[in-house]
Each structure stands twice: as C-alpha cells, then as structure tokens.
Design a protein around this motif. Structure first.
Motif, short mmCIF file in Angstrom:
data_model
loop_
_atom_site.label_atom_id
_atom_site.label_comp_id
_atom_site.label_asym_id
_atom_site.label_seq_id
_atom_site.Cartn_x
_atom_site.Cartn_y
_atom_site.Cartn_z
N TRP A 71 0.83 -1.21 0.00
CA TRP A 71 0.00 0.00 0.00
C TRP A 71 0.87 1.26 0.00
O TRP A 71 0.53 2.25 -0.65
N ARG A 72 1.99 1.24 0.70
CA ARG A 72 2.90 2.39 0.68
C ARG A 72 3.48 2.61 -0.70
O ARG A 72 3.79 3.74 -1.08
N ALA A 73 3.64 1.53 -1.47
CA ALA A 73 4.19 1.68 -2.81
C ALA A 73 3.15 2.17 -3.81
O ALA A 73 3.47 2.97 -4.71
N TRP A 74 1.90 1.74 -3.68
CA TRP A 74 0.88 2.08 -4.66
C TRP A 74 0.01 3.27 -4.28
O TRP A 74 -0.62 3.87 -5.16
N ARG A 75 -0.03 3.61 -3.00
CA ARG A 75 -0.87 4.73 -2.59
C ARG A 75 -0.46 6.05 -3.23
O ARG A 75 -1.33 6.83 -3.66
N PRO A 76 0.86 6.40 -3.30
CA PRO A 76 1.21 7.66 -3.97
C PRO A 76 0.76 7.72 -5.43
O PRO A 76 0.38 8.79 -5.91
N ARG A 77 0.79 6.59 -6.13
CA ARG A 77 0.35 6.60 -7.53
C ARG A 77 -1.15 6.85 -7.63
O ARG A 77 -1.60 7.65 -8.47
N LEU A 78 -1.90 6.19 -6.78
CA LEU A 78 -3.35 6.42 -6.79
C LEU A 78 -3.67 7.83 -6.34
O LEU A 78 -4.57 8.48 -6.89
N SER A 79 -2.95 8.33 -5.34
CA SER A 79 -3.17 9.69 -4.87
C SER A 79 -2.85 10.70 -5.96
O SER A 79 -3.57 11.70 -6.14
N ALA A 80 -1.76 10.47 -6.72
CA ALA A 80 -1.42 11.38 -7.81
C ALA A 80 -2.49 11.36 -8.91
O ALA A 80 -2.84 12.40 -9.47
N ALA A 81 -3.02 10.17 -9.21
CA ALA A 81 -4.08 10.08 -10.22
C ALA A 81 -5.33 10.82 -9.77
O ALA A 81 -5.98 11.51 -10.57
N LEU A 82 -5.69 10.71 -8.50
CA LEU A 82 -6.86 11.42 -7.98
C LEU A 82 -6.64 12.93 -7.99
O LEU A 82 -7.55 13.70 -8.30
N ALA A 83 -5.41 13.35 -7.63
CA ALA A 83 -5.12 14.79 -7.65
C ALA A 83 -5.15 15.33 -9.07
O ALA A 83 -5.68 16.43 -9.32
N GLN A 84 -4.60 14.61 -10.04
CA GLN A 84 -4.64 15.05 -11.42
C GLN A 84 -6.05 15.05 -11.98
O GLN A 84 -6.35 15.80 -12.90
N ALA A 85 -6.92 14.20 -11.43
CA ALA A 85 -8.31 14.19 -11.85
C ALA A 85 -9.14 15.26 -11.16
O ALA A 85 -10.30 15.48 -11.53
#
Length: 330
Positions: A71-85
């Motif tokens: 989760w620590r590895a994938w959470r920043p990617r999902l967070s970045a996708a949500l922020a860009q959206a």
C-alpha cells in the motif's frame, strides 16, 4: 449451506448499502463544492484558513506508519491520479467505493444464483466475486481517467493565457514570483490553484525551479513540463524570460490546434481501440456475474488454466499493440 445464504445476503446488503451511501454522499458534497468554487485555493484562504493548512490540504497526504509495503508503494500513484483528476477523495475512499460497488453487484449475483436450481453456491459465489471486482474496479478506473483527461484539457487550455499574464507582468517590471502570483489570482481552477501552490512552496523556502518541477509532476501536463524546463534554463543561461514565455505560449497554442486535428482524424481508430480493449474484460465480468456456473463447471478441467493463460497473454499483447498505434505524440 443453503440455510446460510439468506442471512449472508442480508448482511452483505446492509454493509454494501452503508458503504455506498457514505461514499456517494462524500462525492456529491465534493462535487457541489467544486461547482461553487472558481479558485479553490483562494476560496480556502478567504475562509480564514492559514496558508500552511491550505497547502497541506491541497498537496500533502501523509501515509500512516501502520500500512503495508504494498500500500505504501501504490498509494502515492493512486493519490497522484486522484489529484490530477481533481477529485477530493482519498485513496482509501476510492478503495471503499470499489468495494461497495463490488459488494452490491455480488449480492445481486448471489440472489440470482440462489434462485437457480442445482447451482453450486460456493464456486459460483467465488467466480461472481471476481466478476464484481472487475466491473466495479474497471468502472472506477474509467471514471478517474475521464476526470483526469477533462481536468488536463482545461489546464492546457488555460495555460497559454497564464503565460501571457506572466509575460506582461514581467514586462511591467514585476519579479517572476509576483507574476506567477498574479496569474494564480486571475485564473480559475485548475491553473489558478496549481500556480498558487507554486507560490506557496516558494514562500515556504523551496527553490522556484524545484517548485515548478513539483507543479509539472503534480499536474502531469507536458505544457507544465515545458514551462518548468524553460524557466530553469533561463535562470542558468540568462535571457529575456518574457520573450521566451511568449514563444512558448505560441507553441502551446499550435500544439493544441494540432492535437484537435489529430483527434478528429483518429477518432474512429481510438473508438475501435477502446471497444476492443474494454469489451473482452466487460463481457467476461458480466458473464461471471450473471452466470458463473458456465465457468464453475470448467475450472477443474486440466486444459482450462493453460488456455486461460494463453488468452490473457494474447489480450495483453494486443492491448499494448493497440495503445502504441493510437498513442500519437506531437
């Protein structure tokens, strides 16, 4: 076992409805707030929040120490996708939304499976769970991608205007930070808030070039990357930044015109690629959801898994090939 199906379905219905209602309420409230705002950062500052709180709310998302390595590895990617959206929901809420949607679909599938005579509830339930997760996760993924593309299109449409404002302010004698701050106050979301975050980061002691690099990574826009690189090169080599930004603005407008022509000419191919990519997974998920017995009887066959593996490899290969064909770079 059949005596436990009805209570299990009731519990799943209760949990899924509660999770779905909670997540839907948060989405509706965040959508209403977005409609009322023109510039989110200025609205938060006008409400009396400290600049540090505004910056923390819009940028920083600390990860709790108790989460796992995956989760620590994938959470920043999902967070970045949500922020860009431009979606004001956390990665945890996104996972909750996927789980609630999958639970609702799974309950519907269990109800249908329990009414069918002679069906294997356990095997059918497991396969329908896979189909529910595929449909729910795929739907949320497509929704986030569509929101990201819309927000990125708005940002790239507004960014040449932002460069014009910055260039005019530089010609009037303003320093670069003041010019960016002026553009942040004049432009609506998403460009206004993103440029305001650049000003905030610079005010907190970060180097201006590093703040622009964060801005480019945070938005995911190629135009923002061009802007960050141009300012970085100019700060090292010197030159008239106003003229550089004027030329960059003209290049961005030309790229936008070319992009519209390319999209118009390739619309049929892109639609076919989308259909070919989504249709196999969608049909498989629907089949697992409404009629899992069709696959439950074949899972034990020795040839099933090799054929399924070959089909998965062929699908991924075709998806990569189609993506490379329609992914135009200009």
């Amino acid at each position: 076992m059949p005596d436990l199906v009805i209570p299990l379905i009731c519990v799943l219905i209760l949990v899924s409805v509660a999770l779905g209602a909670h997540t839907l309420a948060e989405l509706l409230l965040s959508a209403r707030d977005r409609r009322r705002r023109v510039n989110r950062r200025l609205t938060m500052l006008a409400s009396g929040q400290a600049p540090e709180q505004v910056y923390a709310a819009l940028v920083r998302e600390p990860i709790s120490a108790g989460t796992g390595a995956f989760w620590r590895a994938w959470r920043p990617r999902l967070s970045a996708a949500l922020a860009q959206a431009g979606l004001r929901i956390t990665p945890e809420q996104t996972i909750t939304l996927v789980g609630a949607g999958a639970a609702v679909l799974w309950v519907i599938s269990l109800v249908l499976a329990s009414s069918a005579p002679g069906s294997d509830i356990v095997a059918g339930g497991l396969l329908s769970l896979v189909g529910s997760l595929l449909l729910s996760g795929g739907g949320v993924w497509l929704w986030i991608g569509a929101c990201r593309r819309r927000r990125l299109a708005r940002l790239e449409a507004q960014f040449p205007v932002a460069l014009d404002i910055i260039g005019r302010a530089l010609r009037a004698g303003h320093p670069v930070i003041s010019a960016v701050h002026l553009a942040a106050e004049e432009l609506p979301d998403p460009t206004g808030s993103e440029l305001g975050l650049v000003v905030d980061e610079t005010s907190y002691g970060m180097d201006f070039r590093e703040a622009l690099a964060h801005f480019a990574r945070r938005t995911g826009s190629s135009d923002a990357h061009f802007f960050a690189v141009s300012v970085s090169i100019q700060s090292e080599t010197g030159g008239n930044l106003a003229e550089i930004l004027e030329g960059l603005s003209a290049v961005m407008r030309g790229r936008a015109t070319l992009a519209q022509r390319v999209k118009a000419l390739s619309s049929e191919g892109r639609a076919s690629a989308l259909l070919m990519s989504v249709l196999p997974i969608g049909l498989l998920a629907v089949q697992l959801l409404i009629h899992p017995a069709a696959y439950a009887a074949k899972v034990a066959d020795p040839i099933f898994w090799p054929v399924a593996g070959v089909a998965a490899v062929l699908y991924v290969t075709g998806w990569v090939a189609v993506r490379r064909i329609i992914n135009f770079r200009y």
